[in-house]
Design a protein around this motif. Structure first.
Motif, PDB file in Angstrom:
ATOM      1  N   VAL A 205       0.839  -1.205   0.000  1.00  0.00           N
ATOM      2  CA  VAL A 205       0.000   0.000   0.000  1.00  0.00           C
ATOM      3  C   VAL A 205       0.870   1.249   0.000  1.00  0.00           C
ATOM      4  O   VAL A 205       0.579   2.230  -0.703  1.00  0.00           O
ATOM      5  CB  VAL A 205      -0.959  -0.016   1.211  1.00  0.00           C
ATOM      6  CG1 VAL A 205      -1.690   1.318   1.332  1.00  0.00           C
ATOM      7  CG2 VAL A 205      -1.958  -1.162   1.093  1.00  0.00           C
ATOM      8  N   GLU A 209       0.763   4.150  -2.859  1.00  0.00           N
ATOM      9  CA  GLU A 209       0.445   5.540  -2.540  1.00  0.00           C
ATOM     10  C   GLU A 209       1.551   6.481  -2.997  1.00  0.00           C
ATOM     11  O   GLU A 209       1.281   7.607  -3.430  1.00  0.00           O
ATOM     12  CB  GLU A 209       0.201   5.676  -1.029  1.00  0.00           C
ATOM     13  CG  GLU A 209      -1.111   5.014  -0.584  1.00  0.00           C
ATOM     14  CD  GLU A 209      -1.308   5.042   0.926  1.00  0.00           C
ATOM     15  OE1 GLU A 209      -0.320   5.319   1.649  1.00  0.00           O
ATOM     16  OE2 GLU A 209      -2.441   4.770   1.378  1.00  0.00           O
ATOM     17  N   LEU A 212       1.151   6.815  -6.951  1.00  0.00           N
ATOM     18  CA  LEU A 212      -0.091   7.353  -7.522  1.00  0.00           C
ATOM     19  C   LEU A 212       0.098   8.681  -8.228  1.00  0.00           C
ATOM     20  O   LEU A 212      -0.687   9.037  -9.113  1.00  0.00           O
ATOM     21  CB  LEU A 212      -1.167   7.483  -6.436  1.00  0.00           C
ATOM     22  CG  LEU A 212      -1.957   6.207  -6.149  1.00  0.00           C
ATOM     23  CD1 LEU A 212      -2.776   6.355  -4.876  1.00  0.00           C
ATOM     24  CD2 LEU A 212      -2.873   5.877  -7.329  1.00  0.00           C
ATOM     25  N   GLN A 213       1.129   9.401  -7.878  1.00  0.00           N
ATOM     26  CA  GLN A 213       1.392  10.684  -8.541  1.00  0.00           C
ATOM     27  C   GLN A 213       1.673  10.486 -10.035  1.00  0.00           C
ATOM     28  O   GLN A 213       1.485  11.407 -10.842  1.00  0.00           O
ATOM     29  CB  GLN A 213       2.573  11.382  -7.881  1.00  0.00           C
ATOM     30  CG  GLN A 213       3.881  10.603  -7.939  1.00  0.00           C
ATOM     31  CD  GLN A 213       5.014  11.303  -7.249  1.00  0.00           C
ATOM     32  OE1 GLN A 213       5.058  12.533  -7.241  1.00  0.00           O
ATOM     33  NE2 GLN A 213       5.932  10.550  -6.651  1.00  0.00           N
ATOM     34  N   TYR A 247      -0.663  -4.157  -4.304  1.00  0.00           N
ATOM     35  CA  TYR A 247      -0.136  -2.899  -4.869  1.00  0.00           C
ATOM     36  C   TYR A 247      -1.048  -2.402  -5.982  1.00  0.00           C
ATOM     37  O   TYR A 247      -1.494  -1.244  -5.980  1.00  0.00           O
ATOM     38  CB  TYR A 247       1.286  -3.135  -5.385  1.00  0.00           C
ATOM     39  CG  TYR A 247       1.840  -2.017  -6.242  1.00  0.00           C
ATOM     40  CD1 TYR A 247       2.493  -0.931  -5.665  1.00  0.00           C
ATOM     41  CD2 TYR A 247       1.725  -2.044  -7.639  1.00  0.00           C
ATOM     42  CE1 TYR A 247       3.015   0.089  -6.454  1.00  0.00           C
ATOM     43  CE2 TYR A 247       2.238  -1.036  -8.430  1.00  0.00           C
ATOM     44  CZ  TYR A 247       2.883   0.036  -7.839  1.00  0.00           C
ATOM     45  OH  TYR A 247       3.398   1.050  -8.623  1.00  0.00           O
ATOM     46  N   GLU A 249      -4.110  -3.367  -6.735  1.00  0.00           N
ATOM     47  CA  GLU A 249      -5.465  -3.141  -6.230  1.00  0.00           C
ATOM     48  C   GLU A 249      -5.579  -1.745  -5.636  1.00  0.00           C
ATOM     49  O   GLU A 249      -6.563  -1.032  -5.875  1.00  0.00           O
ATOM     50  CB  GLU A 249      -5.810  -4.194  -5.185  1.00  0.00           C
ATOM     51  CG  GLU A 249      -7.236  -4.124  -4.673  1.00  0.00           C
ATOM     52  CD  GLU A 249      -7.547  -5.260  -3.721  1.00  0.00           C
ATOM     53  OE1 GLU A 249      -8.626  -5.852  -3.854  1.00  0.00           O
ATOM     54  OE2 GLU A 249      -6.700  -5.557  -2.849  1.00  0.00           O
ATOM     55  N   THR A 250      -4.568  -1.336  -4.885  1.00  0.00           N
ATOM     56  CA  THR A 250      -4.558   0.009  -4.299  1.00  0.00           C
ATOM     57  C   THR A 250      -4.509   1.077  -5.381  1.00  0.00           C
ATOM     58  O   THR A 250      -5.226   2.085  -5.318  1.00  0.00           O
ATOM     59  CB  THR A 250      -3.354   0.172  -3.350  1.00  0.00           C
ATOM     60  OG1 THR A 250      -3.372  -0.856  -2.367  1.00  0.00           O
ATOM     61  CG2 THR A 250      -3.385   1.527  -2.659  1.00  0.00           C
ATOM     62  N   ILE A 251      -3.676   0.856  -6.397  1.00  0.00           N
ATOM     63  CA  ILE A 251      -3.568   1.802  -7.510  1.00  0.00           C
ATOM     64  C   ILE A 251      -4.908   1.960  -8.219  1.00  0.00           C
ATOM     65  O   ILE A 251      -5.438   3.080  -8.376  1.00  0.00           O
ATOM     66  CB  ILE A 251      -2.497   1.342  -8.523  1.00  0.00           C
ATOM     67  CG1 ILE A 251      -1.089   1.425  -7.932  1.00  0.00           C
ATOM     68  CG2 ILE A 251      -2.608   2.152  -9.825  1.00  0.00           C
ATOM     69  CD1 ILE A 251      -0.503   2.798  -7.845  1.00  0.00           C
ATOM     70  N   GLN A 253      -8.029   0.975  -7.415  1.00  0.00           N
ATOM     71  CA  GLN A 253      -9.147   1.452  -6.602  1.00  0.00           C
ATOM     72  C   GLN A 253      -9.048   2.951  -6.347  1.00  0.00           C
ATOM     73  O   GLN A 253     -10.073   3.639  -6.290  1.00  0.00           O
ATOM     74  CB  GLN A 253      -9.211   0.675  -5.289  1.00  0.00           C
ATOM     75  CG  GLN A 253      -9.703  -0.754  -5.451  1.00  0.00           C
ATOM     76  CD  GLN A 253      -9.827  -1.502  -4.141  1.00  0.00           C
ATOM     77  OE1 GLN A 253      -9.363  -1.038  -3.095  1.00  0.00           O
ATOM     78  NE2 GLN A 253     -10.424  -2.674  -4.183  1.00  0.00           N
ATOM     79  N   SER A 254      -7.848   3.454  -6.203  1.00  0.00           N
ATOM     80  CA  SER A 254      -7.655   4.896  -6.017  1.00  0.00           C
ATOM     81  C   SER A 254      -8.042   5.674  -7.268  1.00  0.00           C
ATOM     82  O   SER A 254      -8.354   6.863  -7.192  1.00  0.00           O
ATOM     83  CB  SER A 254      -6.194   5.189  -5.655  1.00  0.00           C
ATOM     84  OG  SER A 254      -5.847   4.580  -4.422  1.00  0.00           O
ATOM     85  N   LEU A 255      -8.012   4.996  -8.425  1.00  0.00           N
ATOM     86  CA  LEU A 255      -8.403   5.628  -9.686  1.00  0.00           C
ATOM     87  C   LEU A 255      -9.862   5.361 -10.037  1.00  0.00           C
ATOM     88  O   LEU A 255     -10.303   5.635 -11.156  1.00  0.00           O
ATOM     89  CB  LEU A 255      -7.496   5.122 -10.814  1.00  0.00           C
ATOM     90  CG  LEU A 255      -6.012   5.500 -10.670  1.00  0.00           C
ATOM     91  CD1 LEU A 255      -5.174   4.811 -11.744  1.00  0.00           C
ATOM     92  CD2 LEU A 255      -5.822   7.002 -10.730  1.00  0.00           C
ATOM     93  N   ASP A 256     -10.620   4.817  -9.071  1.00  0.00           N
ATOM     94  CA  ASP A 256     -12.079   4.642  -9.189  1.00  0.00           C
ATOM     95  C   ASP A 256     -12.515   3.692 -10.296  1.00  0.00           C
ATOM     96  O   ASP A 256     -13.558   3.907 -10.929  1.00  0.00           O
ATOM     97  CB  ASP A 256     -12.777   6.000  -9.378  1.00  0.00           C
ATOM     98  CG  ASP A 256     -12.648   6.894  -8.164  1.00  0.00           C
ATOM     99  OD1 ASP A 256     -12.647   6.368  -7.045  1.00  0.00           O
ATOM    100  OD2 ASP A 256     -12.514   8.125  -8.337  1.00  0.00           O
TER     101      ASP A 256
END
Length: 270
Positions: A205, A209, A212-213, A247, A249-251, A253-256
């Protein structure tokens, strides 16, 4: 009682009905066509994925068959296929858009309608077979170039964003990775999970995070994302690191995205 009032009322009602029937009917709005299906497939062509292995080959062939069957259903549906490797941005293999149209059956008798639908189904299945053959040919294609040494999965997200921007706003966008999902790129600011993989959920995670930038300007909301790993259920975690999926999944999901899941059952593509 005189019958004149009844006669008058009946005549007035008949006049109103005749006037209403003779009035211009508003034009009927044609039915809204169903959304376009867009399928984007990424096949990993790097040293860590052995597509020539019998187990992997069969697993990926089954996935491609499902993706084509559900992705090509009507005129306008589209499939793009890319290779994942060191130069994923230039890894496009082919693009296909379905041009088989269901004929207009207005005015046909039931027998002709049934025949038209049957012929349309036959033509559509023929097109699906052609597309599947191209996918299977790509799956079998070896990569003997330097590009097989690294895997730029990050670039695939930018490809999704660019392809999506060219589609109708209501298009049904489905992406599938036939890959171990191991990002491996050299250089400052890149991830190389062969050299430094995540060893826990917390670390996975954290990596995501931080990265994500790289995707801040992308628009992936509503996209369905699936992956097919080249591993069997008995593959040890030393080979199939579960935190790499955490990793990604976090990427995603953060991008909807609408979904991020392993493509194991055909029901997921409904």
């Amino acid at each position: 009682m005189s019958a004149r009032p009844y006669t008058y009322c009946f005549s007035l009602l008949l006049l109103i009905l005749l006037t209403a029937c003779g009035a211009e009917q508003p034009p009927q709005t044609p039915p809204t066509p169903p959304p376009v299906n867009y399928t984007l497939i990424f096949i990993d062509k790097t040293v860590s994925v052995k597509t020539e292995d019998d187990f992997v080959k069969k697993k990926y062939e089954k996935a491609l068959e499902m993706l084509v069957r559900h992705g090509i259903r009507k005129q306008g549906d589209k499939i793009d296929l890319y290779f994942l490797h060191e130069n994923t941005a230039r890894g496009k293999v082919f693009s296909y858009t379905c041009r088989i149209a269901m004929p207009d059956t207005m005015g046909m008798n039931p027998t002709d309608v049934a025949m038209a639908k049957s012929n349309y189904g036959l033509m559509l299945r023929k097109e699906q077979r052609k597309v599947l053959e191209r996918c299977l040919k790509a799956l079998d294609m070896p990569n003997e170039n330097y590009s097989k040494l690294y895997t730029d999965l990050w670039a695939s997200l930018h490809i999704i964003d660019k392809r999506r921007a060219r589609l109708p706003f209501d298009a049904h966008v489905r992406v599938c990775y036939l890959s171990d999902m191991v990002e491996s790129m050299p250089g400052s600011g890149r991830r190389d999970f062969f050299k430094k993989p995540p060893y826990s959920q917390k670390q996975a995670v954290q990596y995501a995070e931080e990265d994500l930038q790289q995707f801040a300007d992308l628009e992936l909301a509503g996209v369905e994302v699936f992956y097919v790993l080249p591993f069997s259920p008995t593959t040890p975690a030393s080979q199939n690191n579960p935190w790499i999926i955490t990793y990604w999944e976090t990427i995603f999901q953060s991008l909807d995205v609408a979904d991020f899941a392993e493509l194991e059952e055909e029901s997921l593509l409904q």
